[in-house]
Design a protein around this motif. Structure first.
Motif, mmCIF file in Angstrom:
data_model
loop_
_atom_site.group_PDB
_atom_site.id
_atom_site.type_symbol
_atom_site.label_atom_id
_atom_site.label_comp_id
_atom_site.label_asym_id
_atom_site.label_seq_id
_atom_site.Cartn_x
_atom_site.Cartn_y
_atom_site.Cartn_z
ATOM 1 N N THR A 147 8.207 -60.675 -51.037
ATOM 2 C CA THR A 147 8.151 -61.845 -51.925
ATOM 3 C C THR A 147 9.084 -62.948 -51.441
ATOM 4 O OG1 THR A 147 7.603 -60.448 -53.826
ATOM 5 C CG2 THR A 147 8.474 -62.651 -54.290
ATOM 6 N N GLU A 148 10.306 -62.573 -51.043
ATOM 7 C CA GLU A 148 11.313 -63.568 -50.659
ATOM 8 C C GLU A 148 11.121 -64.090 -49.233
ATOM 9 O OE1 GLU A 148 15.129 -61.841 -51.265
ATOM 10 O OE2 GLU A 148 14.806 -61.472 -53.404
ATOM 11 N N LYS A 149 10.887 -63.182 -48.280
ATOM 12 C CA LYS A 149 10.822 -63.570 -46.871
ATOM 13 C C LYS A 149 9.400 -63.686 -46.345
ATOM 14 C CE LYS A 149 15.237 -61.264 -45.975
ATOM 15 N NZ LYS A 149 15.958 -60.222 -45.199
ATOM 16 N N GLY A 150 8.449 -63.247 -47.136
ATOM 17 C CA GLY A 150 7.057 -63.320 -46.728
ATOM 18 C C GLY A 150 6.333 -64.446 -47.434
ATOM 19 N N ILE A 151 5.176 -64.115 -48.004
ATOM 20 C CA ILE A 151 4.331 -65.148 -48.623
ATOM 21 C C ILE A 151 4.214 -64.958 -50.130
ATOM 22 C CG2 ILE A 151 2.962 -65.644 -46.565
ATOM 23 C CD1 ILE A 151 0.917 -63.636 -47.534
ATOM 24 N N GLY A 152 5.141 -64.161 -50.718
ATOM 25 C CA GLY A 152 5.118 -63.942 -52.159
ATOM 26 C C GLY A 152 4.231 -62.771 -52.544
ATOM 27 N N ASN A 153 4.251 -62.430 -53.839
ATOM 28 C CA ASN A 153 3.397 -61.354 -54.387
ATOM 29 C C ASN A 153 3.587 -60.027 -53.655
ATOM 30 O OD1 ASN A 153 2.204 -63.193 -56.187
ATOM 31 N ND2 ASN A 153 0.680 -63.774 -54.669
ATOM 32 N N GLY A 154 4.863 -59.681 -53.357
ATOM 33 C CA GLY A 154 5.128 -58.487 -52.556
ATOM 34 C C GLY A 154 4.585 -57.214 -53.158
ATOM 35 N N ILE A 155 4.868 -56.975 -54.444
ATOM 36 C CA ILE A 155 4.400 -55.757 -55.100
ATOM 37 C C ILE A 155 2.876 -55.719 -55.136
ATOM 38 C CG2 ILE A 155 4.397 -54.456 -57.259
ATOM 39 C CD1 ILE A 155 7.066 -54.353 -55.822
ATOM 40 N N SER A 156 2.260 -56.851 -55.429
ATOM 41 C CA SER A 156 0.795 -56.911 -55.497
ATOM 42 C C SER A 156 0.167 -56.643 -54.132
ATOM 43 C CB SER A 156 0.348 -58.286 -56.012
ATOM 44 O OG SER A 156 0.839 -58.522 -57.316
#
Length: 443
Positions: free
Chosen positions: A168-177
């Motif tokens: 979520t923070e270092k990528g494109i968001g929505n990490g859990i999803s």
């Protein structure tokens, strides 16, 4: 969509973020295949594979549950924790204040969510281990393997929670999803192979095989198109803001709208309904009780069969078809939770009061209670439409599975999650590309 992906890979910053996400997903899939120390993973896989009632849980964990890997719990404790905290923001005034307290309040709620996730992971891990220990599925005696197994599964759930936040923070968001998405997608190839072997390869002749292939592809494409419409559909309620003088300047007078999504509650009602029906089966399976029918079956075994989705819509005989009663309960639960969850997350009274404070009003509707009543009426009709649409998406795979014996693990819930996460992720990428273009223009 393809243009968005192309521009994302052409932009170095976004490309690096996508590569980070890809690396994280590779780690997830590797972890899903590392068995928990001290357990007989082959025996557990044979036991759980024969219990189709656990398919939903296995899909959500990307197959790591039946493999009993270190990621067996996956992100389900975090999802459950998030839902609980979200519901508590309505029941507990302190949590409600935190939610309205801006970024600091949300950080505090996220911290509580993490703590609760660990607690739930420990509870679920202990329950799983006790169930497997009672069935002699550990390779050695003593409490050491039990403790190691609980710690391994809890650590796996905590690591995936951390990895999701990093995405979520270092990528494109929505990490859990995104982690949930890759878990579901990982099962689709094997399901497609199963459909091919069952209906196309086993069709008998080329004509039947072509007809079967066209029907399967047509159903899948139609469901995806319908879900895309369901996810993007919304009712826009116009809002007009009155003009007012501040000093020598005139402010206000602009028009806006309140977007009410057709699928206001998302996939949450389906998850709640499925979880409620599968919970008795999961608990009973660890106690060695399986769904059964016939003269020798107990009342509990027949009840478990009513709760088992894999037993619904079986048209071979009335004795089996009567267990489709569980499908009616499932539909009622989906509609109930759609209304319940939306009432928790969307408050027409609060929206009405905020509009009134800002000098806004719905054309033709007086501010105050008439606005609240109007929003409530519109919302109730939209919730019903969205709930019926979700029921259609979720029930169709169940009907085909029961009537034609399609032995696949993905369900309407899986398809809704896949489409929803892909659409939301593409929107995140587009917004980041747009922000970057603005920054480039300003600099």
């Amino acid at each position: 969509m393809l243009d968005t992906i192309k521009r994302a890979f052409q932009t170095k910053e976004i490309r690096n973020k996508l590569l980070f996400v890809l690396l994280g997903l590779v780690i997830v899939r590797i972890g899903c295949n590392i068995p928990v120390p001290g357990v007989n993973s082959n025996a557990i896989q044979d036991l759980l594979s024969s219990n189709k009632a656990l398919n939903f849980l296995d899909v959500m964990t990307g197959g790591s549950f039946t493999r009993m890997s270190i990621f067996a719990l996956n992100i389900t404790p975090y999802i459950t924790s998030s839902i609980i905290i979200q519901l508590l923001t309505i029941a507990i005034p302190k949590f409600e204040e935190m939610q309205k307290d801006g970024e600091d309040g949300r950080k505090k709620l996220n911290e509580y969510t993490r703590y609760l996730s660990i607690v739930l992971a420990i509870i679920e891990g202990v329950a799983l281990v006790i169930g497997f220990r009672n069935q002699n599925l550990f390779t050695s005696e003593g409490y050491t393997p039990v403790i190691i197994a609980v710690v391994a599964m809890t650590a796996g759930a905590a690591f995936l929670m951390w990895l999701g936040e990093q995405i979520t923070e270092k990528g494109i968001g929505n990490g859990i999803s995104i982690i949930l998405l890759i878990n579901i997608v990982a099962r689709i190839p094997s399901d497609l192979i199963t459909l091919y072997n069952q209906f196309i390869k086993g069709a008998g002749n080329i004509t039947n095989a072509i007809v079967a292939a066209v029907i399967i592809v047509g159903i899948i494409v139609a469901m995806f198109v319908f879900i895309v419409w369901l996810q993007d559909g919304e009712r826009r309620i116009p809002v007009q803001y009155a003009k007012k003088m501040q000093g020598r300047k005139l402010f206000g007078g602009q028009s806006s709208h309140i977007p009410l999504k057709v699928n206001t509650a998302g996939v949450i009602p389906v998850i709640f309904a499925s979880s409620m029906l599968q919970l008795p089966i999961i608990i009973a399976s660890f106690a060695g009780v399986q769904p059964k029918s016939g003269d020798g079956a107990t009342l509990l075994e027949k009840f478990l069969k009513v709760c088992d989705q894999s037993k619904w819509c079986n048209v071979t005989s009335f004795a089996e078809f009567k267990y489709t009663l569980g499908l009616l309960v499932y539909i009622a639960l989906v509609i109930f939770f759609a209304y319940f969850y939306t009432s928790v997350t969307f408050n027409p009274l609060e929206i009405s009061n905020n509009m009134k404070k800002q000098g806004g009003f719905i054309p033709g509707i007086r501010p105050g209670k008439p606005t609240t009543d109007y929003l409530t009426t519109i919302l109730n009709s939209i919730i019903f439409i969205g709930a019926v649409a979700m029921v259609i998406v979720c029930v169709l795979p169940i009907i085909f599975s029961g009537a034609f014996g399609a032995n696949v693990s993905f369900t309407g819930t899986s398809l809704i999650i896949i489409v929803g996460v892909i659409i939301e992720t593409l929107k995140q990428i587009e917004s980041q590309l747009l922000v970057r273009n603005y920054q480039g223009f300003l600099h």
